[in-house]
Design an enzyme around this catalytic site. Structure first.
Site, mmCIF file in Angstrom:
data_model
loop_
_atom_site.group_PDB
_atom_site.id
_atom_site.type_symbol
_atom_site.label_atom_id
_atom_site.label_comp_id
_atom_site.label_asym_id
_atom_site.label_seq_id
_atom_site.Cartn_x
_atom_site.Cartn_y
_atom_site.Cartn_z
ATOM 1 C CB ALA A 20 15.045 -3.752 34.489
ATOM 2 C CG HIS A 21 12.146 -0.231 36.235
ATOM 3 N ND1 HIS A 21 12.201 1.051 35.776
ATOM 4 C CD2 HIS A 21 13.306 -0.451 36.880
ATOM 5 C CE1 HIS A 21 13.346 1.591 36.149
ATOM 6 N NE2 HIS A 21 14.047 0.703 36.821
#
Lengths: 346, 346, 346
Positions: free
Chosen positions: C241-242
């Site tokens: 994820a980010h």
């Protein structure tokens, strides 16, 4: 893209404190920002960074009272977070999703129409008899099968694959590699143990403002439609099976899977790597914690579920706490049994 | 596509009751059908829908005795389900998989051959020295590496990626975005803690009638072949590692993962989000329930497994039931201990 | 490709025992090898295969003392495993990754540059203002967005999708269908329960020698960079994820997911289907066993974790062992309670 602090302030209708002729060319978090960056301060928990940040300029509230002088120029606005989000949107629009025109070679089949102000990247493919709205952005390697409908302002990133007869609403985002409309996993067992494939002739409908993550897969219905309702957000690598319905503004986090014909209510949250069995109904505002597996319908609204199989979060936390102490529990049981067998020694 | 009820009846060798000149243009479930739809009634549990359905025509058994008059025209056949499945297959063939010809630009490398009656979509890529059978359907953006073999009647949906030297049998289906033949995850740890990549020079073999789901990944063997045997069905987002064998008519549901060198028997069922460790052997007809993780080989046929780590389903269900009551169990234990410590008060 | 045993021996600086004019055209495991194959013997546990193998030639140690005569010719070298790996690398280079030149049509946008000795497959796409090193291999259907940087010797397999502004180091491998730089899953809840999309303007940085598996997804940072550090290996269908950081030489096995802003140390191992919550820090050399879910930061180096939620492996194994015996535990508790209630009968 480079702007002066004064230009940014003008766009945001803010007031500059400091040198408005300085130039900024990127956006950054206040704790990571370096010279040339524009940042913002919204949560006062981070106020101390304001006095040490390397940012050239920081967007702050009109009402903020400084405790020390700042190196950075300040742009004072009513709501720093909203102002910064506006800049983020502007930046993203300018750099990523603002593409227009057609790059060759791009393919569009007979009978298909697309509205004004669109982008069709090289090697993008649109089948026959599609109806595509205006302001639609179609990145390279996107595949759109025959007879699809796509609403205004929708963005399809590189290599998104839309099977024939899919319906996509307005302002949707489909990320790279997502597959929409693949066959449901339908196989009828035969007497010899082999399987006959059941044709899947339904489709997928995405309503408006839906977001689909990278490499997610959404199967078409056997008959009828698999439906992702308005504003729902589906993360990367999620699997949505045939005839599922995902409710309005429901969030499904990465690597979750929803089995066939399950109906998820509005405003639900499925955390990462969750699984739902088939033919369930989940009431509105159901929350499922990460890695949980739900095997039963949930009728009451607002329930929190945990575990595999999942049950009430509060009870699950209590059972999990004891699970970690099971060796101690067993030892205590052994001790009790020993004492009961020899009561005279206790 | 629009047909009269009489035309449908003729194809199915059925007898019409009602107006055979009415027109139908779609297939639908009896409970959802609207005017213009053709539906069917097979399971008599749903017979009440026959008298209320909006369908224009319904396929029913020759032996069905009506309890009320119907609005819909009836087409009487020997086996309504089989007749309807035949129509589904016809519909799917006509609309989705029946494409033929070559759309330009499409790429085919030197030395590759493809049989008659094929479809090669725009931007599809076939490498060098491939041998591809007849009636093969290759959708846009499909990638086929060098020296692949593909059997008659196989369908590769948009953006399927077939690495070099893969062998695919006849009548297989590979859904959009599936990757077949990617490198196995092989890295030799070095003394400094880094990893040296072990080249993976084997391939993948799909036997006949295999189905691979959207965005599934099947790694090539380190040496030799990763094998998916005849009739096996692999769902979306499944991971099959290097040197795995999946047995005949085995079903692997969505988001399951099989680690390297594991051999799965025939007629097995892995439910969704299951995981198998590496170097295992699973006997024929093994069933693994959803989200379970199998860490040991299964020698006996027909075993049902649950849990992570998985064991016998019946025992797992009993342990899970008690897991939910652990707080009560602990409370009872506390009570016993208290009474034992103060027997005079009990 | 066909070579004589003598030619192989010359390349490896080995000595032939047997007929050096025989021809080999493939590499195989000693237990599976057939005529025409070249194999190797490194682990003496497998020495018995040396006397029964169908291989035409086997690479063995200079110091190996034969217990029986062999059918196969022998090539004696200092280190058979290293010699064989060298041949594997040579084979892979020659057949799969050694492609050079440009196949038309391929797209490269204005202002982009690519170094010498590259391959650009048909239908590959390079956006504007990219800087790409030398010896880079870009397979068909690869998408590279604007302003990307890619180091020397990197290989991008078919249909890899690299969003704008991604930075990829030297000698990286990105497998088919992997998506790098897709939007982080960032949505701000609104008062009405709907979500406003937070623009994600950061990027992804892969350092040198990183490997990304097929159909894996790596989201860009909200601001700043999602970073995969030197030598890290990410398997198929993994979700990063980010704003995550994956440490040097860390291995993340298939179908694992790492939530936003989590920092994983160096030399860690995440087994298959693991999940990490967001905003965690994992110390160097942390190991997480398959299907486990980590919800807390790990500060001590070298910890082994198991379970969902995960805790210390040794304790988890003990709790799991008792979990399987819970019905017995409950029965014993019932018995104790019965006896305590009726002490006269015990």
């Amino acid at each position: 893209m480079e702007f002066t602090v004064g230009q940014i302030a003008e766009v945001l209708r803010g007031a500059v404190e400091g040198d408005s002729t300085q130039r900024v060319d990127r956006l950054a978090k206040i704790e990571e920002a370096q010279a040339g960056s524009l940042s913002f301060l919204s949560n006062l928990k981070y106020e101390h960074y304001l006095y040490t940040t390397g940012a050239t300029a920081v967007i702050v509230s009109r009402t903020l009272e400084l405790k020390q002088p700042t190196q950075a120029a300040l742009i004072r606005v009513d709501d720093p977070y909203t102002s910064f989000t506006t800049l983020l949107e502007f930046y993203q629009q300018a750099t990523r999703t603002g593409k227009r025109g057609v790059e060759e070679p791009a393919y569009m089949g007979a009978g298909s129409r697309i509205g004004d102000n669109h982008y069709r990247g090289a090697f993008s493919y649109i089948g026959e008899n599609c109806e595509i709205g205006q302001d639609v952005v179609i990145f390279p390697h996107v595949y759109i099968g025959d007879r699809c409908k796509i609403g205004d302002g929708t963005i399809l990133y590189a290599g998104a694959k839309i099977y024939a007869e899919t319906v996509i609403g307005a302002r949707c985002t489909v990320h790279a590699g997502a597959v929409i409309g693949s066959d449901g996993f339908g196989f009828a067992p035969q007497p010899d143990g082999s399987y006959r494939t059941i044709p899947q002739i339904g489709n997928v409908v995405l309503e408006d403002n839906v977001s689909i993550g990278a490499n997610a897969t959404i199967d078409c219905a056997t008959m009828g439609s698999t439906i992702i309702r308005e504003g729902a957000k589906i993360d990367n690598l999620v699997q949505i099976a045939h005839n599922v319905e995902v409710g309005r503004h429901t969030v499904v986090a990465s690597q979750s899977g929803v089995s066939g014909s399950t109906k998820i209510g509005d405003f639900c949250v499925l955390a990462g790597q969750t699984g739902l069995a088939g033919h369930l109904t989940l009431a509105n505002r159901t929350t499922v914690t990460a890695q949980s597996g739900v095997g039963k319908s949930i009728k009451e609204e607002g329930v929190l579920l945990q575990g595999s199989p999942a049950f009430n979060l509060r009870d699950s936390l209590r059972s999990n706490a004891i699970f970690r102490r099971l060796p101690e529990l067993e030892r205590r049981l052994d001790e009790l049994a020993r004492k009961q067998a020899q009561p005279e020694k206790s």
